[in-house]
Design a protein around this motif. Structure first.
Motif, PDB file in Angstrom:
ATOM      1  N   THR A  92       0.840  -1.200   0.000  1.00  0.00           N
ATOM      2  CA  THR A  92       0.000   0.000   0.000  1.00  0.00           C
ATOM      3  C   THR A  92       0.878   1.254   0.000  1.00  0.00           C
ATOM      4  O   THR A  92       1.998   1.231   0.522  1.00  0.00           O
ATOM      5  N   PRO A  93       0.358   2.354  -0.550  1.00  0.00           N
ATOM      6  CA  PRO A  93      -0.927   2.433  -1.242  1.00  0.00           C
ATOM      7  C   PRO A  93      -0.758   2.250  -2.754  1.00  0.00           C
ATOM      8  O   PRO A  93      -0.130   3.062  -3.413  1.00  0.00           O
ATOM      9  N   ALA A  94      -1.315   1.175  -3.286  1.00  0.00           N
ATOM     10  CA  ALA A  94      -1.295   0.960  -4.736  1.00  0.00           C
ATOM     11  C   ALA A  94      -2.508   1.641  -5.361  1.00  0.00           C
ATOM     12  O   ALA A  94      -3.563   1.766  -4.730  1.00  0.00           O
ATOM     13  N   THR A  95      -2.355   2.085  -6.596  1.00  0.00           N
ATOM     14  CA  THR A  95      -3.474   2.651  -7.347  1.00  0.00           C
ATOM     15  C   THR A  95      -4.143   1.520  -8.115  1.00  0.00           C
ATOM     16  O   THR A  95      -3.509   0.876  -8.965  1.00  0.00           O
ATOM     17  N   ILE A  96      -5.408   1.270  -7.798  1.00  0.00           N
ATOM     18  CA  ILE A  96      -6.129   0.112  -8.333  1.00  0.00           C
ATOM     19  C   ILE A  96      -7.343   0.566  -9.131  1.00  0.00           C
ATOM     20  O   ILE A  96      -8.131   1.393  -8.658  1.00  0.00           O
ATOM     21  N   HIS A 144      -5.387   0.994   0.004  1.00  0.00           N
ATOM     22  CA  HIS A 144      -5.149   1.241  -1.413  1.00  0.00           C
ATOM     23  C   HIS A 144      -6.024   2.377  -1.940  1.00  0.00           C
ATOM     24  O   HIS A 144      -7.086   2.683  -1.368  1.00  0.00           O
ATOM     25  N   GLN A 145      -5.588   2.994  -3.032  1.00  0.00           N
ATOM     26  CA  GLN A 145      -6.352   4.033  -3.722  1.00  0.00           C
ATOM     27  C   GLN A 145      -7.145   3.357  -4.834  1.00  0.00           C
ATOM     28  O   GLN A 145      -6.571   2.966  -5.851  1.00  0.00           O
ATOM     29  N   VAL A 146      -8.443   3.205  -4.637  1.00  0.00           N
ATOM     30  CA  VAL A 146      -9.249   2.385  -5.539  1.00  0.00           C
ATOM     31  C   VAL A 146     -10.207   3.242  -6.360  1.00  0.00           C
ATOM     32  O   VAL A 146     -10.981   4.036  -5.792  1.00  0.00           O
ATOM     33  N   HIS A 147     -10.163   3.065  -7.659  1.00  0.00           N
ATOM     34  CA  HIS A 147     -11.085   3.729  -8.583  1.00  0.00           C
ATOM     35  C   HIS A 147     -12.082   2.684  -9.083  1.00  0.00           C
ATOM     36  O   HIS A 147     -11.689   1.699  -9.721  1.00  0.00           O
ATOM     37  N   LEU A 148     -13.347   2.883  -8.775  1.00  0.00           N
ATOM     38  CA  LEU A 148     -14.393   1.945  -9.167  1.00  0.00           C
ATOM     39  C   LEU A 148     -15.002   2.364 -10.502  1.00  0.00           C
ATOM     40  O   LEU A 148     -15.422   3.506 -10.671  1.00  0.00           O
TER      41      LEU A 148
END
Length: 274
Positions: free
Chosen positions: A47-51, A70-74
């Protein structure tokens, strides 16, 4: 690589998911959910991975990954799912980096901009091979060199095995015969409306053919189908942890990959050589 043009979603897919059942399905299928998280926790970068969680429905996994740091973009093609995720965020202290209605075959993200791509639905709801290739090409484009792809598939004989356990083989015999020949599942009575069902080696080849390296295929549930047994085992935490441990132990065993309802492909985008 230039971004691809936008694509229209199959109306049948929109109709099925617009019923709003996906959030409940993932929440109630504990074995699929816990095993998917087990694989992700083991193989995700620090962490923090961009997902990018592409086709992530209402964010069942996205919020759990955000909780991990993590940095999550849905991204999901169904507006209802994105609205459900936004509603969930109101009562959660873990927020997603962004929420957007979008298509796996046409991503707005820049080239080489993310650490991880999740395709935990698109490779089975995109029943045309060319569409699956477009989704994989887009995933490859947006991943950084060395980035990781997690892509789920439904196995070729999953519908037949499901019909066996539900004792409806005769009722679904024509559908099952069609699936065996073509890999295309179409709803006739109940359940998922349509999907592409992969042979494990076929999923691996599709991903390799789109430039990914170090492709491995893992069984998500393994040869575990009896829902009553699963529910009973899940009531005892010690029993459940043993179940997960043993399935993890056999997850890459090639002789039984096709007996799992779902499989997970894990692959990397190669690091560019100087």
């Amino acid at each position: 690589m230039a971004k691809s043009k936008a694509h229209k979603l199959d109306p049948a897919l929109e109709q099925y998911y617009a019923e709003g059942n996906e959030q409940e399905r993932l929440s109630s299928n504990r074995l699929e959910k816990d095993r998917t998280l087990q694989i992700l926790r083991k193989l995700l970068p620090s962490t923090p991975a961009t997902i990018l969680d592409i086709g992530g429905a209402a964010g069942t996994y996205a919020f759990l990954l955000a909780e991990m740091g993590h940095q999550v973009h849905l991204i999901d093609p169904i507006a209802l799912h994105i609205q459900q995720a936004k509603e969930t965020s109101k009562n959660s202290k873990f927020k997603l980096a962004s929420y957007s209605v979008g298509d796996a075959r046409h991503l707005e993200q820049n080239n080489s901009s993310v650490d991880v791509v999740l395709l935990l639905g698109p490779l089975y709801y995109l029943t045309k091979e060319e569409d699956r290739h477009k989704a994989l090409q887009e995933a490859y484009r947006v991943l950084k060199p060395g980035g990781i792809l997690f892509a789920a598939g439904i196995t070729r004989f999953a519908s037949f095995m499901d019909a066996m356990h539900k004792k409806v083989v005769a009722l679904k015999s024509q559908v099952i015969e069609h699936e065996f020949k073509t890999g295309i599942h179409k709803k006739i009575v109940e359940g998922f409306s349509f999907a592409y069902l992969h042979h494990p080696h076929e999923l691996k080849e599709e991903i390799q053919n789109n430039g990914f390296e170090n492709v491995t295929i893992r069984a998500i549930e393994g040869p575990v189908w009896d829902k009553r047994s699963i529910e009973a085992l899940a009531q005892d935490q010690e029993e459940w942890e043993k179940v997960l441990m043993f399935i993890e132990h056999i997850e890459t065993e090639e002789t039984i990959l096709g007996a799992s309802a779902h499989i997970m492909a894990v692959a990397k985008k190669g690091v560019e050589k100087e």
